[in-house]
Every structure is written in C-alpha cells, then in structure tokens.
Design an enzyme around this catalytic site. Structure first.
Site, PDB file in Angstrom:
ATOM      1  N   HIS A  86       0.830  -1.207   0.000  1.00 19.43           N
ATOM      2  CA  HIS A  86       0.000   0.000   0.000  1.00 19.43           C
ATOM      3  C   HIS A  86       0.866   1.260   0.000  1.00 19.43           C
ATOM      4  O   HIS A  86       0.695   2.148  -0.844  1.00 19.43           O
ATOM      5  CB  HIS A  86      -0.912  -0.017   1.231  1.00 19.43           C
ATOM      6  CG  HIS A  86      -1.823   1.156   1.346  1.00 19.43           C
ATOM      7  ND1 HIS A  86      -3.161   1.098   1.007  1.00 19.43           N
ATOM      8  CD2 HIS A  86      -1.608   2.432   1.769  1.00 19.43           C
ATOM      9  CE1 HIS A  86      -3.712   2.281   1.205  1.00 19.43           C
ATOM     10  NE2 HIS A  86      -2.795   3.112   1.673  1.00 19.43           N
ATOM     11  N   GLU A  87       1.796   1.329   0.942  1.00 19.10           N
ATOM     12  CA  GLU A  87       2.635   2.531   1.030  1.00 19.10           C
ATOM     13  C   GLU A  87       3.537   2.661  -0.188  1.00 19.10           C
ATOM     14  O   GLU A  87       3.838   3.772  -0.631  1.00 19.10           O
ATOM     15  CB  GLU A  87       3.458   2.520   2.325  1.00 19.10           C
ATOM     16  CG  GLU A  87       2.630   2.496   3.605  1.00 19.10           C
ATOM     17  CD  GLU A  87       1.545   3.564   3.646  1.00 19.10           C
ATOM     18  OE1 GLU A  87       1.701   4.627   3.004  1.00 19.10           O
ATOM     19  OE2 GLU A  87       0.511   3.331   4.293  1.00 19.10           O
TER      20      GLU A  87
ATOM     21  N   HIS B 224       1.693   4.433  -2.878  1.00 16.88           N
ATOM     22  CA  HIS B 224       1.792   5.882  -2.694  1.00 16.88           C
ATOM     23  C   HIS B 224       3.157   6.376  -3.189  1.00 16.88           C
ATOM     24  O   HIS B 224       3.260   7.420  -3.848  1.00 16.88           O
ATOM     25  CB  HIS B 224       1.661   6.241  -1.217  1.00 16.88           C
ATOM     26  CG  HIS B 224       0.263   6.270  -0.695  1.00 16.88           C
ATOM     27  ND1 HIS B 224      -0.755   6.947  -1.328  1.00 16.88           N
ATOM     28  CD2 HIS B 224      -0.283   5.738   0.433  1.00 16.88           C
ATOM     29  CE1 HIS B 224      -1.873   6.816  -0.621  1.00 16.88           C
ATOM     30  NE2 HIS B 224      -1.616   6.092   0.449  1.00 16.88           N
TER      31      HIS B 224
ATOM     32  N   HIS C 158       3.423   6.667  -6.893  1.00 18.90           N
ATOM     33  CA  HIS C 158       2.663   7.834  -7.356  1.00 18.90           C
ATOM     34  C   HIS C 158       3.514   9.102  -7.232  1.00 18.90           C
ATOM     35  O   HIS C 158       3.497   9.966  -8.115  1.00 18.90           O
ATOM     36  CB  HIS C 158       1.386   7.953  -6.515  1.00 18.90           C
ATOM     37  CG  HIS C 158       0.335   8.806  -7.116  1.00 18.90           C
ATOM     38  ND1 HIS C 158      -0.810   9.175  -6.430  1.00 18.90           N
ATOM     39  CD2 HIS C 158       0.214   9.389  -8.348  1.00 18.90           C
ATOM     40  CE1 HIS C 158      -1.568   9.925  -7.212  1.00 18.90           C
ATOM     41  NE2 HIS C 158      -0.977  10.077  -8.367  1.00 18.90           N
TER      42      HIS C 158
END
Length: 724
Positions: free
Chosen positions: A498-499, A502, A505
């Site tokens: 998940h991190e 990020h 991105h």
C-alpha cells in the site's frame, strides 16, 4: 562511498540538529516574507499594472524561494514523527504559530493573488501554458479563496488566529496519542503467556528490555532491582506488533480485555497518564475546540459547515453524495457482515465464550482461520521474510513499469540504523528518484504507516535548478528478532505494498511543477487509488510466488497454504467494510453538524453511527474518537470516506489487469502514463477515465469484497503530502 546524483539533494541526517532546522525555517520564512513585501511595494507604485508574463515570473520566483522552507520544515516534521523526543517536539511546536501566520499571510496576500489573477485573466497567455502549470495556477486560486483572500481585514485576522490555534491543537492531539501509547506497559506472569507464539513471545521480551531501560532512565528502578527481574522479562505494550500478538493469540481473555481497554481509552477521560510536564493526555477538550474552530473557519469562508469546505477540493460533490455512497455500500456489505458475525459467534462458543466481545474478535478470527481455512498467520509468517518481500515487490514493479531499484543504504546518511535507502531507475537507466524505508516499530515513533512526499519533482528554468522526487515510506512492522530478519504477517505485506503504491505515485511523476507533481494537487479522495491498487499483487498467486520464501529452507509458500490464504481473502470482509464505513460516516457527520459538537455530542454521534452500522455492541468506555489522528491531527477531516471511495476506483482499475493479464506490460505502461506519471496535473476523474476508457463502476469492488449482487451503488466519481 558511492557518489549519488546531486539532483537528489539528500539530507545529511547525521549532521541535522533541531535547533539548526529552527533557524533555517525562520530564515526561510523571513526571506519569503521579504519577497512578499517587495510585491506589495511594487503594487503601491502609481500606474502599476503587472502583465501576465511578469506575473508568472513573480509566481515562479516565489515558488523557488519557498523550497528552503519546504525542505527544512519537511525534515523537522519527519523527525518529529519517527524520532520524537522532547527537544525535537519543542522546536517543532515552537515553530507552528510562525508557520501558520506565514501560511495565512500567503493565502491572503492581495498582490500575490493579483499575480495569479493576471495570468488567468490574460486568456491568450494562459492558453500557452503547459497543462501542469495551468492546473497549478487554477488550484492556487482555489486555495486563495479558501484562505480568506476575499475577506475584510478584521475577518482575515480572525482566520489567521483560527489557523494558528488549529495547528497547535492538532499537534497536541498527536502528542497525547504518542505519549499515551508509550506510557502503557504491563509486565506479564507466566500464566498470561499461554497461547502466545514464538514470535509473539520474542516481541514481548524485546518490549521487556525496553521497559527495563526506561524504568532505569526514569529512576523508577535501580540497576540492582532490574537485575532481580527474570530474563526474558515479558511486557505487553500498545505498540501495534505487540498489541496484535496478544490480541490474536493470548488465551487469557482477561488480559485481552485489559489491553483492549487500554488501547481504546488512550488520551481520554479514562486515561490517567500524564506527559513529561505532568499534564493530562485527555484529548476531549481538544477535539471539541478543533471542531468549533473548523466550523468558525467554514462560516467565515461562506460555507455552511466544515464538511463543505473539505469537499470543495475533492472528487465528491456534496455531503449528501458521500453519505449516500457510504450508506448504500453499507447496505451491500451488511448481509455478508451478519454472516461474518455468526461465524465468529459459533466458533467462540467452542472456546467457552457465550457472548462475543470486541477483545475476542482477533483471537476467535484466528481460530476460525485455522479451523476453516487451515490458515495460521504464524504458520505463514516465516514465508514472508522482509528482505524477500521487498525483493519480490521490486520485481513486480519492474515487470509492470520497466523500472529498477538499487539499494544504497551504506552510501547515505540516515536518521536510524534500521532505515534503508534506494534509488529508482527507468528502463533506460536514467535516475527517477530516491526513497527511504523506515519500517519497524520503536519508541518515539508515531503509530501507523504512511508515505511522506518529502521532495517533489521540480525544475526552475531560470536558475537551472532541478530536483528529483524523494519520499519517506514508514511502517511499524515487527522488527528483526533473535538473529532472524523481520517476518511479516500477510497484513503487514499488504501495508508495505500500500505505502509503496503511494511512493510510486510520488516518484514516477513526469511533472516538474512541484505543486502538482506526484501526489501534490491530487484530490484527497483519489490519492488512495495507487496505494490500494498496488495491494492487489500481494493477493495474486503469481505475485505471492515472487514475495514468499521460507526464512530457513527457502521453499516458496506451499500450495496448500497459498490456497488457504487466497480462500481466506474475503474472510470478515463484511465486518471490516462496515468498520471503515463507521469511521467515515462519523467523520463526515461531526464535520457537517452545526453548531459544532461538544465532546458529549461527538460521542453521541459516534454511538448513533454505530447503532446504524456496526454489527457488535461497543463497550461504553470505548473512546476510539480520542485517538482518531487521521481526522484530528492529519489531512482526512471530512475525508476519511476517501479510503472506500478510492477503493472503488482501485478495484475497477485493477479489473483491467484481470482482463489483460496482471503483468501485462502494455496495461502497466498505460496505468503509469495516465495515473502515476501525471500526478495532480489533471483532475483525477479525467486521469481515471483516460486509463479505463469509461467512468468508474462499483462492480469490481463488490466482487473483490465478496459481496453478493452487482447492482451499482450510486457514486458519481466526478504542499508536500503525507498519506497513510
């Protein structure tokens, strides 16, 4: 030591001193204020009218001046989150009023505002700007309006006072949670250890050593007294890995209840701990003050409530739309959630529990997994050693996006020995950026996991200065113990993915306008799309094959365990979805309520939402809201719904890979080009539709969640950022 690219502009953490950072932040604010004074002086000259070209030059110059502030404050804020101590906290908090005053001045500075207006009003000039610059200017104008630029002088001063108070209150709220978490320590008897796993016992023993060290440092125990304590000395704490080890495996039901109560009453009227100054850690009054100030701010800006302020910059259009989305999704999840609860209750009776309580959930859920799916988190933990998971994660993104990762931890200065540093390269070997992993729980580090977009991709043509993106990815995983690498649960694997989503991105942006590069400028309810999207590869069998390898034998996760893991993917998904909706609705409703709620009203709203949504009764003493840092000390106020909103987008985006192949490089390139590379330079709705070729559908989310039926739920998906 390897010489790294100078465009990374890495921080020398070994030479970083909080007091030096305080001086640098103050100097950066002074320099920026001097520039604003110059703009104001020029406007005061007779017959002065700044053209669009000069206005843009002034805007670009001001952006460049602010780099020093962004950098030095970013470092200090980061250290306050991961290495907090009295010195760092004092400096950080002492600067907050000055930073707030500066931010308010910028947002209300008429001469600067007029520069942006001059650029937009010259339509022919504005049309020549690159899309990213045009988008940044449009977002800046929106920010000016939300900063009170159009308010009368007296109301601007009131706004400034509100902003200053809010920044201080939010920081204190966060401090109270960290202090309350670290203040709790419960030495355990041998009888209380029944059921705990080897890895759990190792965590408790490590917590015991930290407890001894603190007791000695605080003068509460002498070395002679410590020497009389048994070795290993087992201590339960509220640090997440330790807490979960007890709540998931401890047979002692009373112990589980004790820990649960300690966790859900942190920073409340039931918490008797104090900080180093002897002050109460109760967040009750702080919460009501924050809500009152936010409502006052909303009224000043012409909104009915703070939720409207929050949604004015998001994909969702209104409070009603978000509430409908959440309640409709709750309706879809409820049948599954009821079945989830029955499953837990039936299993609980087998263990002598006639009335299931919240402190039983993790424990009984683990028993169900073992009995129904032949799946034990502890049995699969050895198959996910952190180094293997990281290597597999990097292999996955290389196949998807053609990028390569190289570790350079020994070549850089880091804030802690556990921190790792990597460089990211494109397929042509050009350097994309750099990132740090700080993944283990420790004292002085706030809980949870997050990505901090510390340094955005940026170029300043006039000076030739450029910087590559750099970010911090932070977790609170189980540390390496007893000579073995950190062994992750699958939940921790998902958190890492998940991190890293990020992080990609932030890092893969091709935008060089800092305000809309990476996660900057992305609507908050879309910013979770790339992170939740990345989690899918930790559920796919081909992805799991790349990230799993037994820590001792090297064998991949056996098919039986893989099948069990995949079969259990949607285990308790109904109850978990309702839990997220409960938090999101509570957040939305307290910020949409006028007049602003006091503490009793906050608790009453949470109770009302639970009565509507929750499957289980919550104990009267539960004070979850007092520790809800996302909305009282983070960026999610009236925006916690973003997790479910973006989950709809991420599930629909991943369904394209399900259609084309999960490692299809053409589809991977399309996702990189339309979502990851463009950052906030286009509205998120356009980015999504450019990738998917249509507007978003909820069908994939319902399917991925295991909910029956595919009727579409009505959902119109029409500064450095830290995202969790």
């Amino acid at each position: 030591m390897t010489v790294l690219d100078s465009d990374l502009h890495l921080v020398d953490f070994a030479a970083t001193d909080p007091n030096d950072l305080q001086v640098k932040v103050s100097q950066a604010i002074d320099a920026a204020n001097d520039f604003l004074d110059t703009l104001a002086t020029e406007v005061d000259k007779p017959n002065t009218q700044v053209g669009a070209e000069q206005a843009l030059a002034d805007v670009l110059a001001f952006d460049h001046i602010n780099l020093a502030l962004d950098r030095n404050w970013g470092v200090l804020s980061h250290l306050n989150s991961v290495m907090s101590n009295d010195e760092i906290r004092h400096v950080h908090h002492e600067l907050l009023p000055k930073l707030s005053a500066y931010g308010t001045r910028v947002g209300q500075h008429q001469p600067l505002f007029s520069r942006y207006q001059a650029i937009v009003n010259d339509t022919s000039f504005f049309a020549t700007l690159e899309p990213a610059r045009a988008r940044a200017i449009e977002l800046a104008l929106q920010s000016f309006e939300l900063s009170g630029v159009a308010l009368p002088k007296a109301e601007q001063e009131t706004y400034a006072e509100i902003q200053s108070k809010l920044s201080t209150l939010s920081a204190t709220f966060s401090d109270h949670i960290l202090d309350a978490t670290q203040a709790f320590a419960l030495p355990l008897s041998s009888e209380q250890l029944a059921g705990l796993t080897e890895s759990g016992l190792a965590l408790l023993a490590d917590a015991g050593e930290q407890y001894k060290a603190r007791q000695l440092a605080d003068g509460k125990l002498t070395q002679a007294q410590i020497d009389t304590l048994p070795t290993p000395y087992y201590v339960a704490s509220l640090n997440i890995p330790v807490y979960l080890a007890v709540m998931t495996h401890a047979d002692d039901r009373q112990l589980r209840e004790t820990l649960y109560r300690a966790c859900v009453t942190r920073a409340s009227e039931f918490d008797t701990h104090t900080n180093s100054k002897g002050e109460s850690l109760n967040n009750a009054d702080i919460m009501s003050q924050i809500l009152a100030l936010r409502e006052q701010k909303a009224r000043l800006l012409g909104f009915n409530n703070y939720a409207e302020v929050s949604l004015s910059t998001k994909m969702a259009d209104s409070v009603d739309e978000v509430e409908r989305f959440l309640r409709n999704l709750a309706d879809k999840a409820t049948p599954t959630a009821k079945a989830d609860l029955v499953q837990l209750q039936e299993c609980a009776r087998d263990y002598g529990i006639t009335e299931l309580q919240p402190w039983d959930n993790a424990y009984i859920a683990e028993k169900v997994k073992q009995n129904k799916f032949s799946l034990s988190q502890e049995a699969i933990r050895p198959y996910f050693p952190l180094p293997k998971v990281i290597d597999g994660l990097f292999a996955i993104v290389e196949r998807l996006y053609g990028i390569k990762v190289q570790e350079h931890s020994d070549s850089v200065s880091r804030w802690h020995d556990d921190v790792l540093f990597y460089q990211l390269f494109d397929a042509d070997d050009s350097l994309i950026g750099g990132f740090y992993f700080d993944l283990f729980a420790r004292s002085g580090k706030r809980g949870g996991a997050w990505m901090s977009g510390f340094q955005a991709r940026y170029r300043h043509d006039e000076t030739g200065y450029q910087q590559l993106p750099v970010c911090f990815m932070v977790g609170n995983f189980t540390p390496a113990l007893e000579g073995k690498p950190s062994l992750l649960t699958h939940d921790e694997v998902l958190t890492l993915f998940h991190e890293f989503g990020h992080g990609l991105h932030h890092l893969l942006t091709q935008v060089t306008v800092g305000d809309v590069a990476g996660v900057n400028g992305v609507e908050w309810d879309a910013v979770e799309l790339p992170s939740q999207f990345m989690e899918n590869w930790a559920w796919e069998s081909d992805g799991i094959a790349l990230i799993s390898s037994h820590v001792e034998t090297g064998e991949p996760l056996p098919k039986a365990k893989l099948d069990a893991l995949l079969a259990a993917k949607n285990f308790q998904s109904g109850m978990q979805t309702l839990r997220q909706i409960e938090f999101a609705l509570f957040d939305l409703l307290i910020h949409a309520h006028t007049p602003a709620l006091d503490y009793a009203g906050i608790l009453a709203t949470l109770d009302a939402v639970r009565n509507d949504i929750a499957m289980m009764k919550t104990p009267d003493y539960n004070r979850f809201a007092n520790g809800f840092s996302h909305i009282f000390a983070g960026g999610y106020a009236a925006g916690y719904y973003s997790y479910k909103w973006a989950e709809l987008l991420s599930a629909d985006a991943f369904s394209k890979f399900e259609e084309d192949g999960i490692f299809n490089p053409i589809t991977g390139k399309a996702f990189r080009d339309t979502i990851l590379s463009v950052g906030g330079s286009l509205p998120a709705k356009i980015n999504f539709e450019n990738f998917r070729g249509r507007s978003a559908s909820i069908d994939a989310l319902l399917r991925h969640s295991g909910f029956s039926g595919t009727n579409t739920v009505a959902a119109n998906t029409q500064s450095n950022r830290e995202v969790s």
